[in-house]
Design an enzyme around this catalytic site. Structure first.
Site, mmCIF file in Angstrom:
data_model
loop_
_atom_site.group_PDB
_atom_site.id
_atom_site.type_symbol
_atom_site.label_atom_id
_atom_site.label_comp_id
_atom_site.label_asym_id
_atom_site.label_seq_id
_atom_site.Cartn_x
_atom_site.Cartn_y
_atom_site.Cartn_z
ATOM 1 N N THR A 107 -21.341 -37.536 32.623
ATOM 2 C CA THR A 107 -22.263 -36.872 31.708
ATOM 3 C C THR A 107 -23.130 -37.906 31.003
ATOM 4 O OG1 THR A 107 -20.317 -35.514 31.317
ATOM 5 C CG2 THR A 107 -22.259 -34.985 30.037
ATOM 6 N N ARG A 129 -21.169 -40.985 42.737
ATOM 7 C CA ARG A 129 -20.306 -40.680 43.874
ATOM 8 C C ARG A 129 -20.390 -39.206 44.234
ATOM 9 N NH1 ARG A 129 -14.545 -42.553 42.048
ATOM 10 N NH2 ARG A 129 -15.399 -42.035 40.008
ATOM 11 N N LYS A 140 -10.269 -25.970 37.486
ATOM 12 C CA LYS A 140 -11.701 -25.942 37.159
ATOM 13 C C LYS A 140 -12.212 -27.299 36.703
ATOM 14 C CE LYS A 140 -12.891 -21.224 36.009
ATOM 15 N NZ LYS A 140 -14.113 -20.618 35.540
ATOM 16 N N ALA A 359 -10.692 -44.426 43.279
ATOM 17 C CA ALA A 359 -10.840 -45.565 42.374
ATOM 18 C C ALA A 359 -9.536 -46.328 42.181
ATOM 19 C CB ALA A 359 -11.386 -45.100 41.034
ATOM 20 N N PHE A 390 -12.926 -44.306 36.562
ATOM 21 C CA PHE A 390 -11.863 -44.585 35.575
ATOM 22 C C PHE A 390 -12.332 -45.560 34.495
ATOM 23 C CE2 PHE A 390 -8.702 -43.730 39.276
ATOM 24 C CZ PHE A 390 -8.853 -42.366 39.122
#
Lengths: 654, 654
Positions: A107, A129, A140, A359, A390
């Protein structure tokens, strides 16, 4: 004439060097409060025609393959065309140690590029990615960002996209099928028969294929006529003699299918009793996904595919894709997948979506080719912002030590995403669990708890500094945060050496909510560049592990189990000692134990075992179990997902 | 005003009814002798930009989603837009009982449309199946036609295309994962706990999802508030009680992976001992592929997906996709896959490639939506030619009794592809084996042998007549055939009732080599239409089997094994008795035994067992083992396939 040509080529070169500003016409989403669901926001915005966006950012018509009007593949030839152009600034977005809910890295990445591009009128692009499709149908939560900082259409982003993951799975499974089939054919045929089948006479002619000649070379057999081989050479050529206990190559599906975690294959009578235990992983866990992300071009991809080690033979020597004859076929299956995918943010600015390696067992970054492409497209005054999976101890470390080591690139700034919630958790707050309501301590001001969590932030700031990257802390604002809490984080960040710390509200405001961050990033990237890798290739593997664990995790030392020690020796013997290391550990703690929060010091990190991803080009050190195959919960979100067959719209995806 | 509107709508309607001739600009391939390899021919021709082709055949811009410049998806909304337009003639291309090498059905189909479209200047389009990708890497041989009658680019056709098969596999495997996961959760949770998880309280609210309400309805529980259910109702709602021995839903991959034919899943300790035997099939064997091919629109597809039976519960009642909650999710995964794919022939004329169900366990035809779309695009004077897998006893029979039954369409002509080679084999010639050189009897004139094989041709001509379809025999010419051999076949065909029989040389000459066939087809389609199905829905399943076996195979009767008898009863009880039958038998013989050639009469066909494909909408009768998972040979063609990383071109695919 000669002179005229020279003048012309100089002027072309000059034009190429010219830093073109994009003529981008951004979208202006209408901000609604309270913030609606991700899919409602995504659908409220009509995406711009991707071919227009492609043109605006300087791509030529023949470099763009549309996949419908909302996504496109970009040809790698664009990189060559723009080679002489200057590079944009390179920004890596990382985070502190997250809660299991995630702290909003994607975000923030999107908010940042929306601010830079749609509001500061700079050439700015996000590289992300591609998420795995499987978990989309489990619990969800998409990976396209959220709120007013998203990639749209989010259903394309989260579902098939342009089929790259499907291509990875197809290639992965073709190789897997060839491993078992080859073992079967070797087990059921005599040397001569096997050889005659592998090198058959066709219309009177008998010859080795190119890939067979390569195997002969590796075996040191300098013959090119199939009839010239001695019996011993035939034996060596035709028998891979794979030791079934050493097979490292799993099959994959892009579905959360827990029943495939461990299986027995070859149970049908047609396989004549040659069954064995095997595993399925989720598709993005395939080494091929890491290869896709790390390949510099088609040829490099093919070389890497050929080098992948699938097992060892009975003498302990590595058996590769190339030994199995599959290199070319895999490259063919992955040809289109190596082209990055162009999409757009909610504000109509460009986003490249490409590759999605794990990752932990891999390096967790989007592709090198996507970054190379847009560093040129953005040009000298532009910005390329990319994400590393991460916390900085895992994603950013691998971004630098693995991805940048291969690409030769240096990041100009690191954005470190932090939240009040995660820092409170590190300060000793109650556990944070997906699906369960958040404890009150997280939703009202608690400066004591927050203060106790700050060492985690400090470790991650230090992590950036260890690589010589200036760190900008981005506080991802939650509505329940207090100003005093934000101020405490800002002060701690600056004291710990961050060049700047700002509060961001992109989730509810889009790019506008990230303007402070954008300005901080612009300023930071202007400063000098002191990037350095944490270790050299030549350093022994064990020392590399120690360097990472000490500098990034705060560990005192690394300890190997006896099994890991033996493997380390075997990997060194097989010539893999000069590869970088990829430490696979929990993302939920700086230590190897997910339950330990904060920023402990002086602990020992235990490496259970190691293996090589020779195609990707790193040695994986396993610290604890990492599940490569998630499961579905009792009530997966498939119960809500639906297709409106009148409109063709997807309902309740997120 | 009213009148003006009426006039306007009449004129719009008139325009719609107007049979527009396409303004197609065909490609003119340069014919080379000897005929080069398929990929060399394919690559020698630069495909036309698919968006231009789409425009030429009357598609509107917003109905076309390009996938690069050589393939595109076409929106189903075009069918609605063109609904009032007249339909083209509908031609099904079938064949006699083939040798294992195939007799050139796809090639003939392409030659025919190339002739009709590029040479006779008629609106003509081919509808083809998308081939499975797996076998592409096994034994050489694509499915895009061959020689100068091909779909181009053949590598796109044979590889990922636009990802439809990948979407089918993803949907198939999501359902499979949900079957095992649900069994696991039922086995490890008490009723109440299970129910609370399936219908959780979220932010104080608890409600059923739409799909759960549908299950309640099927159970006859007329409650909509989760708190109102009695313990007994909770038990019935929450427990599917799947009987593991009845699970019919296999997982799939699009790879020839023999080791997955039979496996044990759930061996990992995380599955707590709930392992079971399971199977993988190749992706196109999924019932979902048949659903994709038979769905009339998005809504019909979703209904069919929801009806698919995956297993029976402990009371013998069918458990469906909808019971497992997955209907909407599957529809979402398949939304784009239901759009047909536009490609082009070597002569630049349109080809729709869509869906590729098996021709034994399924009906082996391309999609209904593709045919519907192009019957309108071609218009009243145009031609839609489509292929039905294997010989007329299998593919054409299912094309009529299954596909046309659902679509309500009537074919106007059947093209029956025959070769001298296959007829000689039926006359008692030596066995024909892929990879092995052909016996001399096949490559020199042998009228006696040929004459003995003619009854096979006659049975297939009769098969078309049984449906009231006029039959045109197309002799696919081989360079070793003699004129006398061709004449013998023509005479026999006419005597057996074929309306015409012509020699075709499209493989070496393209559309020009199929002009006689084109003219024969044009004339035939002008004749009256007496199409009829072989049986009505109401006929009992056993009688349906007999009707097909007697009329199409020349059998005397059908026999059921005791197991099949029991299953038949169960299927009748479960309400599947009114579905059409899909007989799964070898394509290499008119009988159930692949070794028996010619056209034997009076034999008994044994049905080993039956199962229902309730979503596709037919009952499958298994006559002998059909492998749903091919294997790779010792030297698969992956040894030759390569990617030229300089040019990006694929080498040695075929």
């Amino acid at each position: 004439m000669l002179m005229r040509n020279s003048v012309r080529s100089i002027s072309i070169a000059a034009e190429k060097l010219l830093q073109k500003k994009w003529s981008l016409i951004p979208l202006r989403p209408k901000l609604v409060k309270p913030v609606p669901s991700d899919i409602v926001i995504s659908r409220s915005q009509t995406p711009r025609d991707i071919s227009i966006l492609a043109e605006e950012i300087g791509l030529e018509n023949n470099e763009v393959s549309q996949y419908g009007s909302k996504k496109a593949k970009v040809a790698l030839s664009a990189i060559d065309r723009l080679r002489s152009r200057g590079d944009g600034a390179y920004v890596v977005v990382s985070g502190i140690t997250p809660t299991p809910l995630g702290e909003g890295k994607s975000t923030t990445l999107l908010g940042l590029v929306q601010a830079l591009s749609a509001h500061c009128q700079l050439n700015a692009i996000a590289c992300m990615r591609q998420p795995s499709q499987g978990p989309t149908f489990g619990i969800k939560g998409g990976a396209a960002g959220g709120g007013y900082a998203q990639v749209i259409p989010m259903e394309d982003f989260n579902l098939h996209l342009t089929g790259d993951i499907h291509a990875v799975a197809a290639a992965n499974n073709l190789l897997a099928a060839q491993v078992d089939t080859r073992m079967f054919h070797e087990a059921t045929q005599q040397d001569k028969h096997l050889y005659n089948r592998l090198v058959p006479q066709i219309k009177g002619e008998r010859k080795f294929s190119k890939i067979q000649l390569r195997r002969l070379q590796r075996l040191g057999i300098e013959k090119t006529c199939p009839d010239d081989l001695t019996d011993q050479e035939i034996y060596r050529f035709a028998r891979l003699n794979i030791n079934p206990d050493t097979i490292m190559w799993d099959r994959v599906v892009d579905v959360n299918d827990r029943y495939l975690r461990e299986i027995v294959v070859g149970v049908s009578p047609t396989e004549k009793g040659f069954y064995r235990r095997a595993h399925f992983a989720i598709a993005v866990a395939s080494e091929i996904m890491a290869v896709l992300a790390l390949a510099k071009n088609l040829d490099d991809m093919k070389q890497r595919l050929g080098r992948m080690v699938v097992a060892f033979n009975c003498q302990g020597e590595p058996i590769t894709t190339d030994d199995l004859g599959v290199t070319g076929a895999l490259a063919v299956l992955l040809r289109d997948a190596l082209e990055p995918n162009l999409m757009q943010s909610l504000e109509g600015t460009p986003v490249l979506v490409h590759a999605g390696p794990f990752a932990n067992i891999a390096h967790g970054c989007s592709s090198i080719v996507a970054d190379e492409l847009v560093l040129k497209l953005a040009g000298k005054e532009g910005f390329v912002c990319t994400e590393a999976g991460f916390g900085s101890d895992i994603g950013m470390e691998k971004f630098c030590n693995i991805k940048c080591r291969i690409s030769g690139r240096s990041p100009n700034a690191m954005v470190l995403v932090a939240t009040v919630r995660a820092l409170k958790m590190h300060g000793g707050g109650p556990s944070v669990t997906p699906g369960a309501p958040l404890d009150k301590q997280y939703t009202k001001e608690d400066l004591d708890l927050l203060a106790k969590g700050l060492p985690n932030l400090e470790q991650h700031i230090s992590n950036g500094q260890k690589f010589g990257i200036p760190v900008v802390v981005a506080i991802n604002r939650f509505s329940t945060d207090s100003d005093a809490e934000h101020e405490m984080i800002i002060e701690a960040a600056i004291n710990a050496g961050a060049v700047e710390a700002v509060v961001c509200s992109h989730w509810s405001e889009g790019g506008i909510g990230c303007l402070d961050l954008a300005h901080a990033v612009i300023e930071t990237c202007e400063k000098s560049d002191n990037f350095q890798l944490l270790y050299e290739n030549e350093m022994p593997l064990f020392d590399k592990l120690n360097v990472v664990a000490r500098n990034m995790y705060g560990a005192d030392k690394v300890e190997l189990t006896p099994e890991a020690e033996k493997t380390l020796e075997r990997l060194n013997d097989a010539g893999f000692g000069s590869l970088p290391v990829c430490i696979s550990k929990t993302q939920l703690s700086l230590t190897g134990d997910a339950k330990i929060k904060g920023a402990p010091k002086g602990f020992t990190l235990t490496v259970q075992n190691l293996y090589v991803s020779a195609g990707a080009g790193f040695v994986v050190a396993m610290c604890g179990e990492i599940s490569k195959m998630p499961g579905l919960p009792t009530r997966p979100c498939i119960y809500d997902i639906d297709l409106n067959t009148e409109t063709g719209e997807i309902e309740s995806l997120f």
